[in-house]
Design a protein around this motif. Sequence first.
Motif, short mmCIF file in Angstrom:
data_model
loop_
_atom_site.label_atom_id
_atom_site.label_comp_id
_atom_site.label_asym_id
_atom_site.label_seq_id
_atom_site.Cartn_x
_atom_site.Cartn_y
_atom_site.Cartn_z
N LEU A 21 2.37 -6.45 4.43
CA LEU A 21 2.12 -6.12 3.07
C LEU A 21 1.22 -7.37 2.56
CD1 LEU A 21 2.88 -5.18 0.22
CD2 LEU A 21 5.01 -6.68 0.34
N ALA A 22 1.27 -8.53 2.93
CA ALA A 22 0.29 -9.48 2.50
C ALA A 22 -0.98 -9.20 2.98
CB ALA A 22 0.74 -10.73 3.13
N ALA A 23 -1.14 -8.69 4.18
CA ALA A 23 -2.60 -8.34 4.70
C ALA A 23 -3.14 -7.21 3.67
CB ALA A 23 -2.35 -7.79 6.22
N ALA A 24 -2.17 -6.09 3.33
CA ALA A 24 -2.57 -5.10 2.50
C ALA A 24 -2.79 -5.68 1.20
CB ALA A 24 -1.49 -3.99 2.48
N LEU A 25 -2.51 -6.45 0.72
CA LEU A 25 -2.54 -6.99 -0.61
C LEU A 25 -3.69 -7.96 -0.53
CD1 LEU A 25 0.98 -8.28 -2.01
CD2 LEU A 25 -0.48 -6.32 -2.70
N ALA A 26 -4.25 -8.36 0.62
CA ALA A 26 -5.61 -9.15 0.72
C ALA A 26 -6.54 -8.18 1.15
CB ALA A 26 -5.19 -10.27 1.57
N GLY A 27 -6.39 -7.01 1.21
CA GLY A 27 -7.44 -6.20 1.63
C GLY A 27 -7.95 -6.31 2.88
N GLU A 28 -6.97 -6.87 3.68
CA GLU A 28 -7.09 -7.24 5.28
C GLU A 28 -6.45 -6.25 6.16
OE1 GLU A 28 -6.34 -11.35 5.46
OE2 GLU A 28 -8.15 -11.89 4.20
N GLY A 29 -5.63 -5.38 5.79
CA GLY A 29 -4.83 -4.44 6.71
C GLY A 29 -4.69 -3.22 5.89
N PRO A 30 -3.99 -2.35 6.46
CA PRO A 30 -3.79 -0.74 5.98
C PRO A 30 -2.88 -0.86 5.02
CG PRO A 30 -2.55 -1.13 8.19
CD PRO A 30 -3.59 -2.51 8.17
N ALA A 31 -2.67 0.14 4.04
CA ALA A 31 -1.59 0.32 2.98
C ALA A 31 -0.32 0.46 3.84
CB ALA A 31 -1.89 1.42 2.32
N VAL A 32 0.57 -0.05 3.27
CA VAL A 32 2.01 0.02 4.03
C VAL A 32 2.78 1.18 3.10
CG1 VAL A 32 2.36 -2.39 4.71
CG2 VAL A 32 3.03 -1.85 2.52
#
Length: 376
Positions: A21-32
């Motif tokens: 979730l932290a990665a998604a909020l930072a734009g560094e990972g897929p949407a969860v």
Amino acid sequence: MELLPVHTPDGYDPLELLKPLAAALAGEGPAVAPHAVPGQVFEGTLPNDEIAAVISTSGSTGTPKQTMLSVDALAASAMGTAFALKAEGQWLLTLPVHYVAGFQVLVRSLFAGTQPWVMDASHGFTPESFTKAAAELTDRVRFTSLVPTQLHRLLTDPTPETLRLLRRFDRILLGGAPAGAALRSLARSHDLKITETYGMSETCGGCVYDGTPLDGVEITSVGGRLRIGGGVLADGYLGSASLTEEKFVFNSGRRWFVTDDAGDVALDGTVTVHGRLDDVIITGALKVSAARVTDVIEELPGVEQAMVIGISSEEWGSAVAAAIVGDVDAEVIRQAVHVELGAHAVPKAIVTLDAFPLLPGGKPDRRTVRALLERA
């Protein structure tokens, strides 16, 4: 943009969702996309790279919809909550993270930089598990989100330790369903700091606190139906462009979510939610407010909770019916409603339950209750 489905069955540790979730909020990972259904398929294409999460609606009155929440919407909701509560702090998670109220506990914690604590829900929600988890919180400022059924269980013959820990919370957000007059009065009698919230998955959860919209949220009533605007709005429904177009509309240069709720907005912006539009029961050509009947019943001694629903009737078209948790004679209920609201509002069917059946997210299962009343 990619989508990361995350199965969150009973026994799943919600803290495992924090990193993706932290990665998604930072734009560094897929949407969860947290979900409770094994093998659930998320069909459709994410419209842009700003989507951080796909959350199912509760499905309490229909088929669940997959709601797309952007980074900006989640941030607006978290910041609006912090502003309304006048603080950021440590959160106790008591709700499933595949529903927006539980998911937002994780989101708010990430934006606040605090470590949430998770209640052990392996045996369901119990006062014992809540009390044990609440005792583990360490921050000076503490929050939690509950649904009315959970608070009702906590305040039914509570231990001194449970009450002490409930009073220790700087704020308890209460949403997902109307609290009811009896529960509000009981919470006040124990000096609990309760804030009733109104919102849904499409608004990143609660966006109205004690009748006041969060900062940046605007509410209007069109023909008695509430519409919500502001930065907390979802981007729409995954794989359902037609429903997105129907429910998210543009008017006066602004984008609005058209709710299924009836309500009024005062000149000062205060919002009064009367309930779902379909909670207006037309029986024998007369209109009955299910919310008003519920309030009358819940004021009666011995009634802990009440749910009023319209059921099919050959004679009346729809008939008023009531399910209650508590100990009160059905004739007392009928007399009270007759005196307060008139003969047309008197429930034709009444059932008494030990507790309301619940959906996984903690909301009362209205369809199951309706089926019970139809058979009464």
